[in-house]
Design an enzyme around this catalytic site. Structure first.
Site, PDB file in Angstrom:
ATOM      1  N   GLU A   1      -3.519  -4.235  -7.110  1.00  0.00           N
ATOM      2  CA  GLU A   1      -3.745  -4.330  -5.657  1.00  0.00           C
ATOM      3  C   GLU A   1      -3.578  -2.940  -5.036  1.00  0.00           C
ATOM      4  O   GLU A   1      -2.952  -2.783  -3.976  1.00  0.00           O
ATOM      5  CB  GLU A   1      -2.762  -5.336  -5.027  1.00  0.00           C
ATOM      6  CG  GLU A   1      -2.814  -6.708  -5.660  1.00  0.00           C
ATOM      7  CD  GLU A   1      -1.882  -7.741  -5.016  1.00  0.00           C
ATOM      8  OE1 GLU A   1      -1.339  -7.490  -3.924  1.00  0.00           O
ATOM      9  OE2 GLU A   1      -1.706  -8.815  -5.625  1.00  0.00           O
TER      10      GLU A   1
HETATM   11  O1  9MR Z   1      -4.315  -9.175   1.591  1.00  0.00           O
HETATM   12  C1  9MR Z   1      -3.795 -10.475   1.754  1.00  0.00           C
HETATM   13  C2  9MR Z   1      -3.764 -10.839   3.233  1.00  0.00           C
HETATM   14  O2  9MR Z   1      -5.076 -10.953   3.744  1.00  0.00           O
HETATM   15  C3  9MR Z   1      -2.995 -12.135   3.429  1.00  0.00           C
HETATM   16  O3  9MR Z   1      -2.841 -12.395   4.807  1.00  0.00           O
HETATM   17  C4  9MR Z   1      -1.651 -12.055   2.740  1.00  0.00           C
HETATM   18  C5  9MR Z   1      -0.900 -13.357   2.876  1.00  0.00           C
HETATM   19  O4  9MR Z   1       0.299 -13.337   2.232  1.00  0.00           O
HETATM   20  O5  9MR Z   1      -1.815 -11.752   1.373  1.00  0.00           O
HETATM   21  C6  9MR Z   1      -2.399 -10.505   1.168  1.00  0.00           C
HETATM   22  O6  9MR Z   1      -2.468 -10.228  -0.212  1.00  0.00           O
HETATM   23  C7  9MR Z   1      -1.224 -10.165  -0.886  1.00  0.00           C
HETATM   24  C8  9MR Z   1      -1.462 -10.613  -2.299  1.00  0.00           C
HETATM   25  O7  9MR Z   1      -2.044 -11.895  -2.319  1.00  0.00           O
HETATM   26  C9  9MR Z   1      -0.165 -10.634  -3.103  1.00  0.00           C
HETATM   27  N1  9MR Z   1       0.458  -9.326  -3.064  1.00  0.00           N
HETATM   28  C10 9MR Z   1       0.651  -8.762  -1.739  1.00  0.00           C
HETATM   29  C11 9MR Z   1      -0.666  -8.736  -0.978  1.00  0.00           C
HETATM   30  C12 9MR Z   1      -0.500  -8.053   0.369  1.00  0.00           C
HETATM   31  O8  9MR Z   1       0.353  -8.804   1.185  1.00  0.00           O
END
Ligand code: 9MR
Length: 369
Positions: free
Chosen positions: A258
């Site tokens: 990520e």
């Molecule tokens: O990028 C994602 C965001 O759009 C969402 O609102 C969020 C909800 O928890 O999750 C984000 O992605 C996450 C990922 O699924 C897990 N690792 C952390 C990421 C950033 O929060």
């Protein structure tokens, strides 16, 4: 990479409207093709191919995809007896059409659970939930999804296990159960543990303990995903390298799942800052609302270059490097930890133009490794 049937290639080539007209200049996925996959997270709109320009950028630059949100529990399994695979089907079809590596995110995560899951109270119910959830989803995409984040963010910062609904109901056996269930549903798919701050010593030790435990109990775990939500100055290249070495010494693949780099001040880093303070509309916390000054663009480019140099040094251990989004405009970091800021964490700006950071990542491949 997985075996792809020639008939499938013929059919999908005909269908691959968005990627076929993409030759011309080189791209991230081309220059890193012998090293590791270069991936991106896709929003629901990108999965639905709503913007042709974004679409062709995705096809040109990336050869691996992760769904940023739509495969999370609350979306894919909104009610106990109801799954919603509409967008997940489109996501997988998008990857197949464009011959990309397809990563599933995520099966067991304490966050973004459907409300009914939060109410699971005892071990019998939780066992039944995990069996149904993991088996149904992994079986549905068996042979089509290449790797899964089976468990996401199970650790606290000190390396102990997070008190989630899973731990509270099942104890730590939930971890081994999850990996066993996923492997039973698709014995060939790669199974990952995914988390953030995996370069910090205590958390690194926690991951090592966790992987050893899963293996010792007969679970199959193939890789560790370091989310890599990093800053301009931390973690250090040395800490990142230590983690790559420690994780691959466990006999698993290492992926950066990520990747993004914030350039904005973090309220928690400020001396004496009160985290409960309301930072919204605070100009000090949102210093570049219109554009990123050259000096910071350069710092970001240097940071990305140093990181990719390290990745190349350890390319034999690294399976995939995925950015958390295609361009700055869609990044979650515009809203976290403070809502409504303008951040610049990726290689493409909000207008889809490559930044200096993009050039620096491309250029280090031009220099002899
Ligand atoms: O990028 C994602 C965001 O759009 C969402 O609102 C969020 C909800 O928890 O999750 C984000 O992605 C996450 C990922 O699924 C897990 N690792 C952390 C990421 C950033 O929060």
């Amino acid at each position: 990479m997985k075996f792809i049937n020639p008939y499938f290639i013929a059919v999908t080539t005909l269908l691959a409207v968005s990627c076929t007209s993409q030759k011309e200049t080189s791209s991230l996925k081309d220059v890193y093709k012998d090293d590791f996959y270069i991936g991106t997270a896709l929003s629901a709109d990108q999965i639905e191919e709503k913007d042709a320009k974004e679409d062709s950028l995705i096809c040109k630059e990336f050869n691996a995809i992760t769904a940023e949100n739509i495969m999370k529990s609350m979306f894919i399994h909104p009610q106990k007896d109801k799954y919603d695979f509409a967008l997940a089907d489109k996501f997988v079809a998008f990857g197949e059409k464009n011959k990309m590596f397809i990563h599933g995110h995520t099966l067991i995560w304490h966050s973004q659970l459907a409300p009914w899951m939060e109410k699971i109270k005892d071990s019998t119910e939780m066992k039944a939930f995990m069996k149904d959830h993991i088996t149904t989803i992994v079986t549905k995409y068996k042979g089509r999804i290449n790797s899964w984040d089976v468990v996401n963010e199970a650790l606290n910062e000190d390396g102990t296990l997070r008190k989630s609904v899973f731990l509270n109901t099942l104890g730590e056996r939930y971890l081994v159960d999850a990996y066993k269930l996923a492997a039973a549903a698709d014995p060939k798919v790669d199974l990952y543990y995914n988390d953030y701050n995996l370069e910090d010593t205590a958390k690194r030790e926690g991951v090592i303990r966790l992987v050893k435990k899963i293996k010792a109990a007969g679970g199959k775990i193939d890789g560790i995903g370091s989310q890599a939500h990093w800053k301009l100055n931390s973690p250090s290249i040395e800490e990142i390298e230590k983690s790559i070495l420690a994780y691959s010494a466990l006999g698993v693949k290492v992926a950066f799942t990520e990747l993004d780099i914030t350039v904005l001040p973090n309220p928690w880093d400020l001396k004496g800052a009160d985290v409960n303070q309301n930072f919204e509309n605070n100009a000090k916390m949102n210093p570049y609302p219109k554009s990123l000054p050259d000096s910071v663009q350069n710092k970001l480019a240097q940071r990305y270059a140093a990181i990719f140099k390290l990745f190349l040094k350890h390319k034999d251990k690294i399976s995939r490097v995925t950015f958390w989004g295609v361009h700055d405009g869609q990044s979650w970091l515009n809203d976290w930890p403070i809502k409504g800021r303008t951040n610049y964490p990726l290689l493409f700006d909000a207008k889809l133009q490559p930044k200096k950071a993009y050039n620096s990542v491309m250029e280090i491949k031009a220099v002899k490794e």
